[in-house]
Design a protein around this motif. Structure first.
Motif, PDB file in Angstrom:
ATOM      1  N   HIS A 150      68.781 -60.167  26.320  1.00 31.75           N
ATOM      2  CA  HIS A 150      70.104 -60.817  26.484  1.00 31.75           C
ATOM      3  C   HIS A 150      70.220 -62.172  27.398  1.00 31.75           C
ATOM      4  N   ALA A 151      69.378 -62.075  28.566  1.00 29.50           N
ATOM      5  CA  ALA A 151      69.257 -63.168  29.349  1.00 29.50           C
ATOM      6  C   ALA A 151      68.477 -64.311  28.638  1.00 29.50           C
ATOM      7  N   ALA A 152      67.466 -63.957  28.346  1.00 26.59           N
ATOM      8  CA  ALA A 152      66.514 -64.994  27.717  1.00 26.59           C
ATOM      9  C   ALA A 152      67.349 -65.422  26.359  1.00 26.59           C
ATOM     10  N   LYS A 153      68.019 -64.848  25.677  1.00 25.11           N
ATOM     11  CA  LYS A 153      68.701 -65.301  24.538  1.00 25.11           C
ATOM     12  C   LYS A 153      69.721 -66.391  25.051  1.00 25.11           C
ATOM     13  N   LEU A 154      70.660 -65.984  26.091  1.00 23.68           N
ATOM     14  CA  LEU A 154      71.542 -66.884  26.531  1.00 23.68           C
ATOM     15  C   LEU A 154      70.944 -68.244  27.083  1.00 23.68           C
ATOM     16  N   ILE A 155      69.810 -68.036  27.703  1.00 18.28           N
ATOM     17  CA  ILE A 155      68.746 -69.379  28.234  1.00 18.28           C
ATOM     18  C   ILE A 155      68.492 -70.093  27.141  1.00 18.28           C
ATOM     19  N   ASN A 156      67.901 -69.330  25.981  1.00 22.50           N
ATOM     20  CA  ASN A 156      67.677 -69.943  24.810  1.00 22.50           C
ATOM     21  C   ASN A 156      68.778 -70.836  23.995  1.00 22.50           C
ATOM     22  N   ASN A 157      70.048 -70.213  24.005  1.00 24.26           N
ATOM     23  CA  ASN A 157      71.166 -70.902  23.617  1.00 24.26           C
ATOM     24  C   ASN A 157      71.701 -72.095  24.331  1.00 24.26           C
ATOM     25  N   LEU A 158      71.692 -72.043  25.538  1.00 21.92           N
ATOM     26  CA  LEU A 158      71.933 -73.026  26.406  1.00 21.92           C
ATOM     27  C   LEU A 158      71.018 -74.431  26.306  1.00 21.92           C
TER      28      LEU A 158
ATOM     29  N   LEU B 136      67.984 -50.831  23.022  1.00 19.60           N
ATOM     30  CA  LEU B 136      67.178 -52.059  23.175  1.00 19.60           C
ATOM     31  C   LEU B 136      68.242 -53.065  23.079  1.00 19.60           C
ATOM     32  N   ASP B 137      68.196 -54.163  23.940  1.00 16.27           N
ATOM     33  CA  ASP B 137      68.697 -55.348  23.514  1.00 16.27           C
ATOM     34  C   ASP B 137      67.654 -56.301  22.885  1.00 16.27           C
ATOM     35  N   CYS B 138      68.054 -56.612  21.528  1.00 14.35           N
ATOM     36  CA  CYS B 138      67.269 -57.470  20.760  1.00 14.35           C
ATOM     37  C   CYS B 138      67.962 -58.508  19.973  1.00 14.35           C
ATOM     38  N   PRO B 139      68.536 -59.299  20.952  1.00  9.48           N
ATOM     39  CA  PRO B 139      69.209 -60.672  20.235  1.00  9.48           C
ATOM     40  C   PRO B 139      68.200 -61.349  19.609  1.00  9.48           C
ATOM     41  N   VAL B 140      68.679 -62.049  18.361  1.00  8.84           N
ATOM     42  CA  VAL B 140      67.783 -62.692  17.502  1.00  8.84           C
ATOM     43  C   VAL B 140      68.111 -64.228  17.210  1.00  8.84           C
ATOM     44  N   SER B 141      67.228 -64.632  16.717  1.00  5.39           N
ATOM     45  CA  SER B 141      67.274 -66.355  16.196  1.00  5.39           C
ATOM     46  C   SER B 141      66.959 -66.434  15.033  1.00  5.39           C
ATOM     47  N   GLY B 142      67.575 -67.238  13.964  1.00  9.45           N
ATOM     48  CA  GLY B 142      67.084 -67.540  12.763  1.00  9.45           C
ATOM     49  C   GLY B 142      68.605 -67.644  11.875  1.00  9.45           C
ATOM     50  N   GLY B 143      69.673 -67.196  12.133  1.00  9.55           N
ATOM     51  CA  GLY B 143      70.773 -67.190  11.477  1.00  9.55           C
ATOM     52  C   GLY B 143      70.916 -66.070  10.289  1.00  9.55           C
ATOM     53  N   PRO B 144      71.718 -66.531   9.489  1.00  4.09           N
ATOM     54  CA  PRO B 144      72.110 -65.514   8.336  1.00  4.09           C
ATOM     55  C   PRO B 144      70.665 -65.570   7.234  1.00  4.09           C
ATOM     56  N   ALA B 145      70.216 -66.798   7.218  1.00  3.56           N
ATOM     57  CA  ALA B 145      69.164 -66.977   6.279  1.00  3.56           C
ATOM     58  C   ALA B 145      67.791 -66.359   6.730  1.00  3.56           C
TER      59      ALA B 145
END
Length: 292
Positions: free
Chosen positions: A170-178, A119-128
């Motif tokens: 992973h595609a969605a995460k890259l778009i989010n980070n852009l 599963l690709d499960c990239p995350v948002s939220g940082g270390p905290a």
């Protein structure tokens, strides 16, 4: 009831934070990392730190990856002494790295042929967010794999959004980070304009957050890391530059012309001349109009 065991490869700030959340929820956590400092930090919070991936696979049939780049994911999964060499039957791999969609899809096929799941499960939220168990995950892969992983994802996140086939997370995460990269630049320029017009930056940000100009950057990044000059989010310029480049590659591969995205990518690329790789990613505002 026997505690469930989960492995983590990559015990840096994100991996350590996820380990904290899993331990707090009652999981046994076994981990490994190439660095002694992250290994020691993980031992101190109760992780069973093992010497290598062979030892980790012997303990865990569910493995979380928390790694910097796609090349590191490839090495850990299929390199010499990697997961493929040592995995238990029907191992589930949860990749929380921000990786490349096509690399993920190829690995998913190869692992599937060997009876494993990815599963690709990239995350948002940082270390905290990792430490608090409040991350957001965008997930790609088979829905049956997601159902198997849900117990672990629930311990790590406040929101899990299913994106469909392997690589889509992973595609969605890259778009989010852009978008995040663009919002940092545009909000920095807005604050520079407001400051020149005589507005207090904190007052302006409060006003933007009450109106339609708000974003996660104005609501979180500016108050927490930028206006106070903390610049200590835990995410580096190097990693965000990498993500912006990968998003730029996606645009090119799709045959699209997205001029604003191209301009944002150019700004982040130019910043290499003035902002070092290990600086906090919010430092881009210094390049985008706010100076020091």
């Amino acid at each position: 009831m026997t505690k469930k065991t989960v492995g983590i490869v990559g015990l840096g700030r994100m991996g350590n934070g996820m380990a904290q959340s899993l331990l707090r929820k009652g999981f046994n956590v076994v981990g490994t990392d190439i660095g002694e400092a992250p290994r020691q930090a993980a031992r101190e919070i109760g992780v069973n730190v093992v010497v290598d991936i062979n030892a980790l696979c012997a303990e865990a049939g569910v493995i979380i990856l928390s790694l910097p780049m796609a090349k590191h994911v490839q090495a850990v999964v299929k390199g010499e002494g990697g997961i493929i060499d040592h995995a238990q039957p029907n191992t589930l791999i949860i990749d929380t790295s921000t990786s490349e969609p096509e690399v993920t899809r190829a690995l998913s096929i190869e692992l599937g042929q060997l009876g494993h799941q990815l599963l690709d499960c990239p995350v948002s939220g940082g270390p905290a967010g990792a430490a608090a168990g409040t991350m957001v995950m965008v997930v790609g892969g088979k829905r049956s794999s997601l159902e198997r992983a849900q117990l672990y994802l629930d311990a790590l996140s406040s929101d899990v959004v299913y994106m469909g086939k392997s690589g889509n997370g992973h595609a969605a995460k890259l778009i989010n980070n852009l978008l995040c990269a663009a919002h940092l630049v545009s909000t920095a320029e807005a604050v520079a304009l407001g400051t020149k017009a005589g507005l207090d930056p904190a007052d302006l940000i409060a006003g933007l957050n009450a109106g339609s100009g708000r974003s996660a950057v104005s609501e979180v990044n500016f108050p927490r890391w930028i206006l106070n000059k903390g610049f200590d989010s835990g995410f580096t310029m190097q990693l965000m530059r990498k993500d912006v480049r990968l998003a730029q590659n996606m645009i090119s591969e799709m045959g699209l012309e997205l001029p604003l995205a191209e301009q944002v990518a150019e700004i982040w690329s130019q910043s290499e001349e003035s902002i070092p790789d290990q600086a906090d990613f919010n430092c881009i505002v210094k390049h985008a109009g706010l100076g020091e």
